[in-house]
Design an enzyme around this catalytic site. Sequence first.
Site, mmCIF file in Angstrom:
data_model
loop_
_atom_site.group_PDB
_atom_site.id
_atom_site.type_symbol
_atom_site.label_atom_id
_atom_site.label_comp_id
_atom_site.label_asym_id
_atom_site.label_seq_id
_atom_site.Cartn_x
_atom_site.Cartn_y
_atom_site.Cartn_z
ATOM 1 C CB SER A 201 -0.941 -0.069 1.209
ATOM 2 O OG SER A 201 -1.971 0.888 1.115
ATOM 3 C CG ASP A 427 -6.170 -3.002 -3.555
ATOM 4 O OD1 ASP A 427 -6.738 -2.167 -2.816
ATOM 5 O OD2 ASP A 427 -5.068 -3.508 -3.296
ATOM 6 C CG HIS A 455 -5.311 -2.853 0.594
ATOM 7 N ND1 HIS A 455 -4.842 -2.278 -0.563
ATOM 8 C CD2 HIS A 455 -4.666 -2.213 1.613
ATOM 9 C CE1 HIS A 455 -3.966 -1.336 -0.253
ATOM 10 N NE2 HIS A 455 -3.841 -1.282 1.059
#
Length: 486
Positions: A201, A427, A455
């Site tokens: 991320s 995602d 995610h």
Amino acid sequence: MTGGTAAASPAGGGGTGPSPTTIAGYDAQKPNWRSCDNGFQCARLLVPFDYRRPAWRRFSLPVIRLPASDPARRIGSLVINPGGPGGSGIIYAREARKVVSAAVRARFDVVGFDPRGVGGSVPAVHCLTGPQLDKYFATSDNPASKAQLAAVVAQSKLFVRGCERHSGALLPYVSTRDAARDMDVLRAALGDAKLTYLGKSYGTYLGAWYAQLFPSHVRALVLDGAVNPDESGFNLNSVQAQGFEVALRSFTADCVRRPGCPLGNGTVSAGIGRLQKLLHQAASRPLASQIAGQPANDAMLLNGVASALYSKSYWQYLRAGLAGAFAGNGTLMVELADALFERGPNGRYSNLMDVNTAVNCIDRPWPRSLQAFSSAAAVAAKAAPQFGASNMWSSLPCAYWPVHAAAPVPLRATGAPPILVVGTTRDPATPFRWAQVLARDLKPGVLLGWNGDGHTAYLSGSTCVDSAVDRYVISLATPRNGMVCQ
């Protein structure tokens, strides 16, 4: 904004002796590792507040490692970061046996650290108290009246004042660029000639900055759940909101096929319509909540939905939470929202959201006018009806931020070896298109996709992704650029 010197923790920095005053001195630190339960070792690392003034103030950062399980075949260290900004690398690394495969753990020490300002960093960023944050998160980020907009503005300004009061001296020094420089000090302290890194991320942005600043120090970088470094703040918010919409449709499509789905058993659009009605009603009449100080209103329900969309394994809790909400009890939805913001059962928060705002507000420029946010929210709401406006308004503190952002720098990592960029097609938080853009923008970028939900992709259920990542980390073999695992 200056302050006194920041003392290192009693555990010391790199070890014993005087604190470093030059960049070479920081790089020469030898961590004073000590056992800290369950096979892990802990130490602290000193880094300068300001790399242009290395003898001035310093941060003391906690570092943790799980030594390689096959020391005879050890390759080096794998530094990992869970994202955020504001996520604790210490807490993440303590889950090393779940977040890194056994094959990689055999050959690498798994190393986590709290970036400057985060978690166990001394000093750390703090803005608001628990009760203040409760009110902040429960304020509707979808203002439909002048009074609601005034509340959003007041809460945003209160947040900024809290950050200035408690952490003003730190705010100019928590950019991702600075954190990437810290990661090179860590690499040197670990004794690795080159960095091997897994960033999830926001951790992909940290990794991209590292490759930009230190291309010749890169061994292998896995950037999973990629953030597009070149997007403006408004574009980031808008595209992310659209990612959450895609994930919500995927969840709803799965739900309506199940008996007893709280969103009904009709079409996806009808199911989302039921959710919209629930949110609309909760805006004026919050549901019952057994969590003191936290109303189950529209803001908290929407945060709970967003939280559960991060992982397919949470869909079962979202179904249960929505069933409760339709029956008038929003407690489970509030608990899901609390997980997103790292609020403990005692009402105390980690400093995830304090750091998140502090870093995001200086990593890229933001407009300073309320009208600009209002227009952007209206446009985003058209593209992402559930999440567009709230995602945009959540960044309003940046309009009042006391530190101006640096000018954008295109991150290209020219001269680095191949960098593996991983993206998941549905995602919610980091849409697949960002992975495509990052892999294209980084000169050595190689794209690996996963046709999946949730995610990030590594160790999320695809043996194809897992084996490709492991081969790259261990042997530096890259998959075919653009390959998508089914």
